[in-house]
Design an enzyme around this catalytic site. Sequence first.
Site, short mmCIF file in Angstrom:
data_model
loop_
_atom_site.label_atom_id
_atom_site.label_comp_id
_atom_site.label_asym_id
_atom_site.label_seq_id
_atom_site.Cartn_x
_atom_site.Cartn_y
_atom_site.Cartn_z
CD GLU A 130 -3.01 -1.00 2.28
OE1 GLU A 130 -2.98 0.00 3.02
OE2 GLU A 130 -3.87 -1.88 2.36
CD GLU B 209 -3.46 -5.92 4.29
OE1 GLU B 209 -4.29 -5.08 4.71
OE2 GLU B 209 -2.24 -5.74 4.33
#
Length: 473
Positions: A184, A378
């Site tokens: 991320e 995720e």
Amino acid sequence: MTTRIEPGAAAHAADAPATAVPALPADFLWGVATSAYQIEGAAFEDGRTASIWDTFCRVPGAVFEGHNGDVACDHYHRMPEDVELIAGLGVDAYRFSLSWPRIQPGGSGAANTRGLAFYDRLVDELLARDILPWVTLYHWDLPQELEDAGGWPARDTAHRFADFAGLAMGALGDRVRWWTTLNEPWCSAVLGYETGRHAPGRTDPADAMAAVHHLLLGHGLAAQRLRATAPGPIQVGITLNTAHALPATDARADREAARRADGLGTRIYTDPLVLGSYPADVVDDLGARGLRLPVQDGDLAVIAQPLDFLGVNYYTSHVFSGSDEQGRELVDGLPVTRQVPQGLPVTAMDWEITPDGLTDLLVRLGRDYPGLPIYVTENGAAFDDRPGPDGEVDDPDRTAYYARHLDAVAAARAAGADVRGYFAWSLLDNFEWGYGYEKRFGIVHVDYATQRRTPKQSAHWYRDTIRRTRAGD
Ligand code: FCB
């Protein structure tokens, strides 16, 4: 210690039929995910030095009730027990990250053999149980010394990251095949350097855009280094938290707002990574704000290294309006991009539960970036679950969240998206960054006073769902 439940019994939310298993193939890859700073603890043991998160946690008011990762889930000392838990779930893979300051204290120079030894043992424990180690090189714990030298806004950090990748490959490359460079980068750049809500807590949009570019450059340099030094075949990818942005209405201003949000949330990463260029509309939008990406000759070719997979982290989707509450489309001369809540049920993070957004996002990524295998690296939810009097943790909301999102993945596959695997976030309740230990994402409950682990009902459900999907029930 745990109650066995019958297959599917925990999936009693209205929209997750008790007997349904997601329509996923028998060879779909199932996993659970964690990250180093969130679970390891042992923050200053065996030669580890401070990361930006160790520092940030000590800034008054930065993290809920001053929590920090000094002890976390004490995974550093309880790793074999945690690998047993993972094995008990029957997953194929475990996604974890390497602590940069544990492996390379201070962020430069030689590797710390004591720090490396931990990951060496972890990888061996996993392989002994037939669990695939899936390594993330960087899940936000930059060595503090590198931040002091400028952090991600400084170009040199990208080169330091490639050196770290080389050290990791040298130590683990004989056994680890799956490598994710960054987790991320949007969070590292924007939360870290623009909003200041994450470490290092800086608030300069120009720094944030420099960080975006240098994170991507670091990814490219690290991917090159991994491939150049790998002793055998490897799979190299990156994990993004791509946003699925929808316009509030069909009005031009709302569509423009969604385009801007999508540009800064997704395309500013995916376009250079896959297509080798920054999106022109995003560059223009940034220019209008006096911002630029510090691209030098040759950078884009480095960033666009071949990707073996794209990791997608997904929690929620957002709807955008191009006007503020007063109906103004311009504020201080700049167009408005306002997130509009939809009044949907939310998790404990106040994040709306939007499984359809996951389907749409995966289908869209497959369409816009064809030929790129996708893994959901995720997905999961925080809820305020507590152990009952019998010690069990009944968490039907989390189970329903997983069931609906796995169905969303199956729907995306049916619509043509090449999604090959799914990792639940997270194995354990853990240090949820600015929220400290207040928010619990685990499918395994952690009692932080005793470090006792108790699989929640969602963990039993996940295990049974994996088993039944593989069996084609
Ligand atoms: C993601 C992070 C992960 C965790 C989840 C809830 O953005 O990658 O570490 O905090 O959110």
